[in-house]
Design a protein around this motif. Structure first.
Motif, PDB file in Angstrom:
ATOM      1  N   TYR A 167       0.787  -1.295   0.112  1.00  0.00           N
ATOM      2  CA  TYR A 167       0.033   0.102   0.203  1.00  0.00           C
ATOM      3  C   TYR A 167       0.997   1.257   0.106  1.00  0.00           C
ATOM      4  O   TYR A 167       0.259   2.324  -0.271  1.00  0.00           O
TER       5      TYR A 167
ATOM      6  N   ARG B 288      -0.301   4.609   1.932  1.00  0.00           N
ATOM      7  CA  ARG B 288      -1.490   4.138   2.537  1.00  0.00           C
ATOM      8  C   ARG B 288      -1.604   3.120   3.597  1.00  0.00           C
ATOM      9  O   ARG B 288      -2.874   2.957   3.997  1.00  0.00           O
TER      10      ARG B 288
ATOM     11  N   ARG C 262      -0.727   3.409   6.363  1.00  0.00           N
ATOM     12  CA  ARG C 262      -0.899   3.897   7.684  1.00  0.00           C
ATOM     13  C   ARG C 262      -2.648   3.793   7.744  1.00  0.00           C
ATOM     14  O   ARG C 262      -2.918   3.488   8.960  1.00  0.00           O
ATOM     15  N   GLN C 263      -3.272   3.777   6.693  1.00  0.00           N
ATOM     16  CA  GLN C 263      -4.542   3.902   6.925  1.00  0.00           C
ATOM     17  C   GLN C 263      -5.101   2.379   7.482  1.00  0.00           C
ATOM     18  O   GLN C 263      -6.229   2.217   8.124  1.00  0.00           O
TER      19      GLN C 263
ATOM     20  N   GLU D 209      -4.410   1.924  10.957  1.00  0.00           N
ATOM     21  CA  GLU D 209      -5.265   2.710  11.794  1.00  0.00           C
ATOM     22  C   GLU D 209      -6.603   1.612  12.015  1.00  0.00           C
ATOM     23  O   GLU D 209      -7.034   1.480  13.162  1.00  0.00           O
ATOM     24  N   LEU D 210      -6.979   1.070  11.213  1.00  0.00           N
ATOM     25  CA  LEU D 210      -8.190   0.253  10.968  1.00  0.00           C
ATOM     26  C   LEU D 210      -7.662  -0.940  12.150  1.00  0.00           C
ATOM     27  O   LEU D 210      -8.470  -1.363  12.788  1.00  0.00           O
TER      28      LEU D 210
ATOM     29  N   PHE E  80     -10.365  -2.694   4.272  1.00  0.00           N
ATOM     30  CA  PHE E  80      -9.791  -1.547   3.414  1.00  0.00           C
ATOM     31  C   PHE E  80     -10.255  -1.660   1.900  1.00  0.00           C
ATOM     32  O   PHE E  80     -10.561  -0.609   1.168  1.00  0.00           O
TER      33      PHE E  80
ATOM     34  N   GLU F 188     -13.826  -0.237   1.564  1.00  0.00           N
ATOM     35  CA  GLU F 188     -13.871   0.921   2.143  1.00  0.00           C
ATOM     36  C   GLU F 188     -13.074   2.223   1.227  1.00  0.00           C
ATOM     37  O   GLU F 188     -13.456   3.161   1.186  1.00  0.00           O
ATOM     38  N   GLN F 189     -11.965   1.794   0.842  1.00  0.00           N
ATOM     39  CA  GLN F 189     -10.976   2.556   0.225  1.00  0.00           C
ATOM     40  C   GLN F 189     -10.540   2.202  -1.372  1.00  0.00           C
ATOM     41  O   GLN F 189     -10.226   3.088  -2.019  1.00  0.00           O
TER      42      GLN F 189
END
Ligand SMILES: Cc1cc2nc3c(=O)[nH]c(=O)nc-3n(C[C@H](O)[C@H](O)[C@H](O)COP(=O)(O)OP(=O)(O)OC[C@H]3O[C@@H](n4cnc5c(N)ncnc54)[C@H](O)[C@@H]3O)c2cc1C
Length: 546
Positions: free
Chosen positions: A442, A445, A447-448, A451-452, A476, A479-480
């Protein structure tokens, strides 16, 4: 009423995704429609190499090789998490079509065309030294081996990151949305009709000034659907198959370029993710592009070729854990054997505002996209000189603009990715294996995703014991990363279909529950999705039955 698009792109493989990104970054109004998932066509079925294409040298395609090695450097810079240097070794045996000295000269040319800026220059190892370097190689008749560099990628994710950047720049990109027709007025295209293949089959009319068909192996089908009245087929597709084995079958440190002892074709044994991939075949294909899979003869050919090169490895179809098969969208031309068909691309500009782009390869997608968009702008300017009067297209700067995962990788490049992994370990307390995996897939990204994992600790659990994937990646993906089906997630975002020992069947129910919760599925939809994924797995195992 909203303005018509300047360009509608048909197809969300690497070519279409690159076009949508390039056009949106220039400030054009662009929409892209993909009938399956982004990258679900050929662009997730490649050998995953960003390469100059050593064998094109043999065909004298110097221009193509130069363009490709230049793009290899660009891609390594704009997506260092996705395009990484990989060491290759090409062993030369007595009686091989290309001898050691000729190969050495070829690699000098290869390095020269890369302006000596390849990740490393080639080295020639003669006699026994070659065997010491790679003891799994057949000793008998081994004359030497040459080490060189190319790059490895995750093709599906490269497509996805182009789509994400295109959307960020304003493109309207939709997956699972098929272009089913076109409308013309006074000989010019004015709209396309699309159908959402998941959301109840609703149809929509989309106004546009032009259409670019980037449908890869489906080009002839789309041409028929858009009533282009082509005289004959534009493409001569060839099928290419890859087999995936557990790494223990051949625990390679580097990729090996194998000249098949069966028929002299070039093939590769590539360490990819946690597995070993063997590919590829190259056979003419005239069937339905939606029905492509590895058959028993493909598996037998690849296993036999590899077994003769690596005699102790015991390659056999019953050790295969997964396969993938795709079609090369090659331009039709009279060529003797399928492997001799040129990989170069062509752009066709029609008077009605439909452009077609065909051929090419993953490596050169950025150049193809640039040329296609420029051709569309030229056509649009010719037919309507006022169109861009107050919104002049700007340069998209795709040569230096990082793809989304590379934004914030510091320093830009592979060292930044290593540093990112170390930061994920230190800041988020991730295990080294998980941190390296997330950073490598990633980029920033990751880091996202971390975070999850922090917010919902059960999402931090690994999906399978021998692989670094964690459940947060499934969330992820939805959602992303624009996934809409179980297959989107398990085939391309978290590709257990390709690397899972059970191809993801062991986790499909839980994955479907997690995905369904985010997408609002009821039990019936969830069960249908699981059943569909099981069929995809069964198709990839067809080589076992014939
Ligand atoms: C076996 C194999 C190995 C390869 N290895 C490499 C490699 O290592 N390196 C390299 O550089 N290149 C490689 N290539 C070439 C490269 O993969 C392809 O050139 C490239 O992926 C083609 O991308 P594309 O976008 O043109 O086509 P595709 O990825 O096939 O995309 C076309 C898309 O159009 C969609 N579509 C079709 N009809 C419609 C419609 N009516 N409406 C909406 N969407 C539609 C399809 O669903 C599909 O997703 C390989 C190819 C093969 C087959």
């Amino acid at each position: 009423m909203s303005q018509p698009y300047d360009i509608v792109v048909v197809g969300g493989g690497i070519t279409g995704a690159g076009i949508a990104r390039d056009a949106a970054l220039r400030g054009l109004r662009v929409a892209l429609f993909e009938k399956g998932d982004y990258g679900s066509g050929t662009s997730s079925k490649s050998s995953k190499l960003i390469h100059g294409g050593l064998r094109y040298l043999e065909h004298g395609e110097i221009g193509l090789v130069f363009e490709s090695v230049s793009e290899r450097r660009v891609q390594g810079r704009v997506a260092p998490h996705l395009v990484r240097p990989l060491k290759f070794l090409v062993p030369i045996f007595e009686g091989d079509r290309v001898g050691l000295e000729t190969m050495n000269i070829g690699l000098w040319i290869y390095d020269t065309l890369a302006l000596f800026r390849a990740p490393g220059l080639h080295k020639t190892h003669r006699g026994e030294k070659a065997h010491e370097l790679e003891p799994s190689l057949r000793r008998e008749g081994l004359r030497g081996a040459i080490e060189y560099y190319d790059c490895i990628t995750d093709d599906a994710r490269l497509v996805l990151e182009n789509i994400l950047d295109a959307r960020a720049a304003g493109a309207d990109c939709r997956n699972h949305t098929e272009v089913i027709g076109v409308e013309r007025r006074r000989g010019r295209v004015v709209a396309v009709h699309v159908r959402d293949r998941l959301g109840g089959g609703g149809e929509e009319r989309i106004e546009t000034h032009s259409v670019i068909v980037a449908a890869g192996p489906w080009t002839d089908q789309v041409a028929a659907r858009l009533e282009l009245g082509a005289a004959g087929p534009l493409l001569r597709p060839t099928k290419g198959v890859h087999l995936v084995f557990p790494r223990e079958v051949l625990p390679l440190e580097r990729a090996i370029t194998v000249i098949s002892p069966v028929d002299g074709r070039v093939m590769f044994a590539i360490p990819w993710r946690q597995r070993l991939v063997l590919g590829t075949t190259d056979t003419d294909f005239d069937g339905d592009p939606d029905q492509v899979w590895a058959d028993a003869s493909d598996a037998a050919y690849l296993c036999e070729s590899a077994s003769r090169t690596f005699p102790d490895a015991r390659f056999s179809p019953d050790r295969v854990i997964a396969t993938w098969a795709g079609l090369r969208p090659l331009i039709h031309e009279e060529a003797e054997a399928a492997s001799d068909v040129s990989r170069e691309h062509q752009i066709y500009v029609r008077d009605d505002g439909v452009l077609l782009i065909a051929g090419g390869k993953l490596t050169t997608y950025r150049i193809m996209a640039k040329e296609a968009v420029r051709a569309a702008i030229r056509w649009l300017n010719d037919v309507d000189s006022d169109l861009f009067e107050d919104r002049k297209p700007v340069r998209p700067r795709t040569k230096t603009r990082p793809l989304p995962g590379a934004v914030g990788v510091d320093p830009p490049g592979p060292r930044g990715v290593v540093r990112l992994a170390a930061e994920l370990e230190a800041d988020e307390g991730l295990a080294p294996k998980t941190a390296a995996h997330l950073a490598g897939v990633y980029g920033a990204r990751a880091r996202q995703v971390a975070e999850l994992m922090r917010h919902e600790p059960e999402l931090a659990a690994p999906m399978q014991p021998d692989l670094p994937y964690v459940w947060a990646e499934v969330v992820f993906a939805v959602e992303q990363d624009l996934a809409r089906t179980v297959e989107d997630v398990l085939a391309r975002r978290v590709p257990l279909l390709l690397v899972g020992l059970d191809q993801g069947l062991d986790v499909v129910d839980r994955a479907a529950r997690l995905i369904g919760r985010r997408l609002g599925w009821d039990d019936a939809v969830r069960e249908r999705e699981v059943a569909r994924y099981r069929r995809v797995v069964a198709d990839s195992r067809r080589f076992r039955s014939g």
